[in-house]
Design a protein around this motif. Structure first.
Motif, mmCIF file in Angstrom:
data_model
loop_
_atom_site.group_PDB
_atom_site.id
_atom_site.type_symbol
_atom_site.label_atom_id
_atom_site.label_comp_id
_atom_site.label_asym_id
_atom_site.label_seq_id
_atom_site.Cartn_x
_atom_site.Cartn_y
_atom_site.Cartn_z
ATOM 1 N N THR A 19 0.801 -1.188 0.101
ATOM 2 C CA THR A 19 0.131 0.009 -0.049
ATOM 3 C C THR A 19 0.808 1.167 -0.005
ATOM 4 N N SER A 20 0.646 2.317 -0.957
ATOM 5 C CA SER A 20 1.464 3.531 -0.926
ATOM 6 C C SER A 20 0.653 4.576 -0.100
ATOM 7 N N PHE A 21 1.469 5.413 0.301
ATOM 8 C CA PHE A 21 1.317 6.436 1.263
ATOM 9 C C PHE A 21 0.102 7.267 0.810
ATOM 10 N N PHE A 22 -0.990 7.665 1.417
ATOM 11 C CA PHE A 22 -1.877 8.955 1.225
ATOM 12 C C PHE A 22 -2.817 8.410 -0.092
ATOM 13 N N ARG A 23 -2.830 7.244 -0.701
ATOM 14 C CA ARG A 23 -3.599 6.932 -1.950
ATOM 15 C C ARG A 23 -5.056 6.237 -1.352
ATOM 16 N N ARG A 24 -5.680 7.396 -0.825
ATOM 17 C CA ARG A 24 -7.012 6.865 -0.264
ATOM 18 C C ARG A 24 -8.210 7.821 -1.130
ATOM 19 N N PRO A 25 -9.349 7.189 -0.905
ATOM 20 C CA PRO A 25 -10.484 7.850 -1.674
ATOM 21 C C PRO A 25 -10.648 9.262 -1.358
ATOM 22 N N CYS A 26 -10.194 9.806 -0.134
ATOM 23 C CA CYS A 26 -10.363 11.249 0.150
ATOM 24 C C CYS A 26 -9.405 12.043 -0.151
ATOM 25 N N GLU A 27 -8.205 11.520 -0.732
ATOM 26 C CA GLU A 27 -6.802 12.338 -1.003
ATOM 27 C C GLU A 27 -7.319 13.494 -1.598
ATOM 28 N N HIS A 28 -6.713 14.645 -1.537
ATOM 29 C CA HIS A 28 -6.723 15.928 -2.007
ATOM 30 C C HIS A 28 -6.265 15.912 -3.266
ATOM 31 N N ALA A 29 -6.992 16.629 -4.190
ATOM 32 C CA ALA A 29 -6.469 16.598 -5.587
ATOM 33 C C ALA A 29 -4.872 17.647 -5.644
ATOM 34 N N GLU A 30 -4.818 18.531 -4.647
ATOM 35 C CA GLU A 30 -3.790 19.032 -4.645
ATOM 36 C C GLU A 30 -2.775 18.788 -3.438
ATOM 37 N N TRP A 31 -1.553 18.734 -3.407
ATOM 38 C CA TRP A 31 -0.561 18.510 -2.375
ATOM 39 C C TRP A 31 -0.694 19.562 -1.272
ATOM 40 N N GLY A 32 -0.375 19.159 0.048
ATOM 41 C CA GLY A 32 -0.331 20.299 1.028
ATOM 42 C C GLY A 32 -1.788 20.757 1.777
ATOM 43 N N ASP A 33 -2.814 20.152 1.324
ATOM 44 C CA ASP A 33 -4.114 20.669 1.861
ATOM 45 C C ASP A 33 -4.155 20.221 3.236
ATOM 46 N N ARG A 34 -3.638 18.966 3.356
ATOM 47 C CA ARG A 34 -3.887 18.513 4.804
ATOM 48 C C ARG A 34 -2.947 18.928 5.756
ATOM 49 N N ALA A 35 -3.491 19.306 7.070
ATOM 50 C CA ALA A 35 -2.400 19.672 8.074
ATOM 51 C C ALA A 35 -1.834 18.593 8.673
ATOM 52 N N VAL A 36 -0.423 18.524 8.535
ATOM 53 C CA VAL A 36 0.393 17.463 9.082
ATOM 54 C C VAL A 36 0.855 17.772 10.425
ATOM 55 N N ARG A 37 0.845 16.808 11.158
ATOM 56 C CA ARG A 37 1.453 17.125 12.537
ATOM 57 C C ARG A 37 3.041 17.127 12.582
ATOM 58 N N VAL A 38 3.761 17.881 13.024
ATOM 59 C CA VAL A 38 4.984 18.111 12.848
ATOM 60 C C VAL A 38 5.732 18.562 14.187
ATOM 61 N N THR A 39 6.827 17.800 14.352
ATOM 62 C CA THR A 39 7.664 18.291 15.611
ATOM 63 C C THR A 39 8.836 18.560 14.879
ATOM 64 N N VAL A 40 9.489 19.947 15.108
ATOM 65 C CA VAL A 40 11.036 20.163 14.865
ATOM 66 C C VAL A 40 11.671 19.849 16.252
ATOM 67 N N VAL A 41 12.893 19.560 15.927
ATOM 68 C CA VAL A 41 13.805 19.360 16.968
ATOM 69 C C VAL A 41 15.171 20.313 16.885
ATOM 70 N N GLY A 42 14.884 21.333 17.653
ATOM 71 C CA GLY A 42 16.090 22.388 17.360
ATOM 72 C C GLY A 42 15.554 23.489 17.012
ATOM 73 N N ALA A 43 15.647 24.663 17.737
ATOM 74 C CA ALA A 43 15.468 25.963 16.940
ATOM 75 C C ALA A 43 16.325 26.880 16.485
ATOM 76 N N GLU A 199 8.613 4.669 0.463
ATOM 77 C CA GLU A 199 7.297 4.777 0.688
ATOM 78 C C GLU A 199 7.182 6.265 1.530
ATOM 79 N N ALA A 200 8.382 6.806 1.707
ATOM 80 C CA ALA A 200 8.449 8.057 2.469
ATOM 81 C C ALA A 200 8.223 9.284 1.211
ATOM 82 N N GLN A 201 8.313 8.992 0.154
ATOM 83 C CA GLN A 201 8.327 10.223 -1.001
ATOM 84 C C GLN A 201 7.147 10.982 -0.864
ATOM 85 N N ARG A 202 5.832 10.399 -0.748
ATOM 86 C CA ARG A 202 4.499 10.921 -0.908
ATOM 87 C C ARG A 202 4.370 11.857 0.525
ATOM 88 N N PRO A 203 4.709 11.363 1.542
ATOM 89 C CA PRO A 203 4.510 12.327 2.624
ATOM 90 C C PRO A 203 5.294 13.557 2.607
#
Length: 465
Positions: A19-43, A199-203
């Motif tokens: 199974t590939s990442f994000f290939r779901r029926p509800c997938e957005h037509a444009e990239w970046g429309d879904r809010a991804v939960r991100v933690t950045v280590v280092g400021a 499999e990490a490319q799509r995210p």
């Protein structure tokens, strides 16, 4: 952090055999429309810029910083880095700055942007990276994407993927941010380089979706249009960062040699380099001769690159020569100043930052020059519009204004290419200096203009050994 922060559920529910990442029926037509939960280590420069930019793109971002003084300033709405525009943009977006790492447990993407400073042997010190990834390995949920933005030796991501982070997906995503222009470079990069498990490319595409599409971004878009995402192996991505910085450093060293040779044979270095700039195979950037390159990247990355080559049994002749030329360029300039003024003379030093547009003095040629002149018995008084003090060198006096630094100076030395120095009133300056020597380490001033103001001009080239 304790295990109470962990989550046993996989971050990406779509991960399964075949199974590939994000290939779901509800997938957005444009990239970046879904809010991804991100933690950045280092400021630091990379981490804070990444956090603020990703929050602007609509992602839910937490930034973990363990330096208490730096964290307090971020929490107070300040930018401890002094990066133009970053504090203002940070005030417009929702980024949680914290010292706690619990957000890693629910993060879909964890970005590592900690320091990898050079050790005494020229190798990157990976202690911060290893400590951060060990904590991530204990907290992150199965399948989370760990993005390494820190500059690391080739093979580091593979090592982490096969050890500390084996449950996760490790991606090398080197940064190419210029200090002083970090936001422009982050929103409108020339390219986004990334590499890791397929499999990490799509995210990663989803994370940078709006940038890849050039959609709803602040600032001035590139004429060339949105950047490509260059997906490759992690080793290739790691090497791409060293290759870029190694080439640019080599180009700068070559340009300094051209300027030196031009003076030796009676040619005009500006005319020669100007003609080179019109050749599309060469380009017009990085063609200004000067004291040499410095900063937080080029010195560290070129030496690390040399160590990588040596570890692979390869003699990187060109890079070694570029490093040697860079050291020699500064030494020649310093010797010329020392020969021209008696011991105990006063030098008005214009510039301390490694380049204009930043307050960063790490590996700054201006600082190296100041220290050498001080060791040689000269009194150095400095001014830099971005640096108010430099406690690491107590013998160096820093003034709040250009005229104060140059008052009663026996020689004026330009060491950083701030526009203020290129545009300064030389006639008024000459009225406050004791001596008439002007050493231009950044080729900002025309010799004719300096002579008209009563200065004896010395450029960076042709000063002798």
């Amino acid at each position: 952090m304790g295990r109470s922060c962990t989550s046993s559920a996989p971050v990406w529910p779509c991960i399964a055999a075949g199974t590939s990442f994000f290939r779901r029926p509800c997938e957005h037509a444009e990239w970046g429309d879904r809010a991804v939960r991100v933690t950045v280590v280092g400021a630091g420069y990379v981490g804070a810029t990444s956090a603020v930019v990703l929050a602007y793109l609509g992602h839910r971002v937490t930034c973990v910083e363990r330096n208490a003084a730096r964290l307090d300033r971020w929490l107070g709405g300040e930018d401890p880095l002094g990066e133009p525009g970053l504090a203002e943009l940070r005030g417009q977006v929702a980024v949680e700055f914290t010292s706690e790492a619990c957000s890693i447990a629910s993060a879909e993407v964890v970005i590592v942007a900690v320091g990898t400073p050079m050790d005494d042997n020229g190798r990157p010190d990976l202690s911060q990276l290893d400590a951060a990834t060990a904590e991530i390995g204990g907290l992150a949920a199965d399948g989370a994407i760990v993005v390494i933005r820190s500059t690391v030796p080739v093979g580091t991501c593979d090592r982490l993927q096969n050890s500390t982070l084996r449950r996760l997906r490790v991606v090398s995503n080197p940064e190419f941010l210029r200090e002083g222009q970090a936001l422009q470079d982050a929103f409108f990069p020339d390219r986004i380089v990334a590499g890791g498990p397929p499999e990490a490319q799509r995210p990663i595409e989803e994370l940078y979706g709006r940038i890849l599409e050039g959609r709803d971004l602040p600032g001035n878009p590139r004429q060339e249009g949105p950047p490509p995402l260059l997906w490759m192996s992690a080793r290739s991505a790691e090497l791409a960062k060293y290759a870029a910085n190694g080439f640019l450093a080599t180009k700068l060293s070559f340009v300094n040699e051209i300027a030196n040779i031009a003076h030796a044979v009676g040619a005009d270095a500006s005319a020669v380099l100007g003609s080179m700039a019109l050749d599309p195979r060469i380009g017009r950037h990085f063609l200004r001769p000067g004291l040499g390159w410095g900063g937080s990247c080029f010195p560290k990355d070129t030496r690390a690159f040399q160590v990588i080559a040596e570890g692979a049994g390869y003699d990187f002749v060109v890079l070694r020569a570029a490093i040697e030329q860079n050291a020699r360029q500064l030494a020649r300039f310093a010797k010329a100043i020392e020969r021209a003024v008696p011991s105990r003379s006063t030098v008005g030093l214009l510039g301390l930052a490694f380049k204009a547009g930043t307050s960063d003095t790490r590996e700054s040629p201006a600082i190296a020059l100041a220290r050498r002149l001080i060791r040689g018995g000269l009194n150095v008084v400095a001014y830099d519009p971005g640096v108010q003090q430099f406690p690491d060198e107590p013998r160096l006096s820093v003034r709040a204004a250009l005229v104060e630094a140059c008052a009663d100076a026996d020689a004026v030395v330009i060491a950083t290419e701030w526009p203020e120095f290129a545009e300064m009133d030389l006639t008024a300056l000459r009225l406050v200096t004791r001596g008439d020597l002007l050493f231009d380490g950044r080729n900002l001033i025309s010799p004719a203009r300096a002579a008209l103001a009563g200065f004896r001009y010395h450029g960076v080239a042709g000063l002798g050994d």
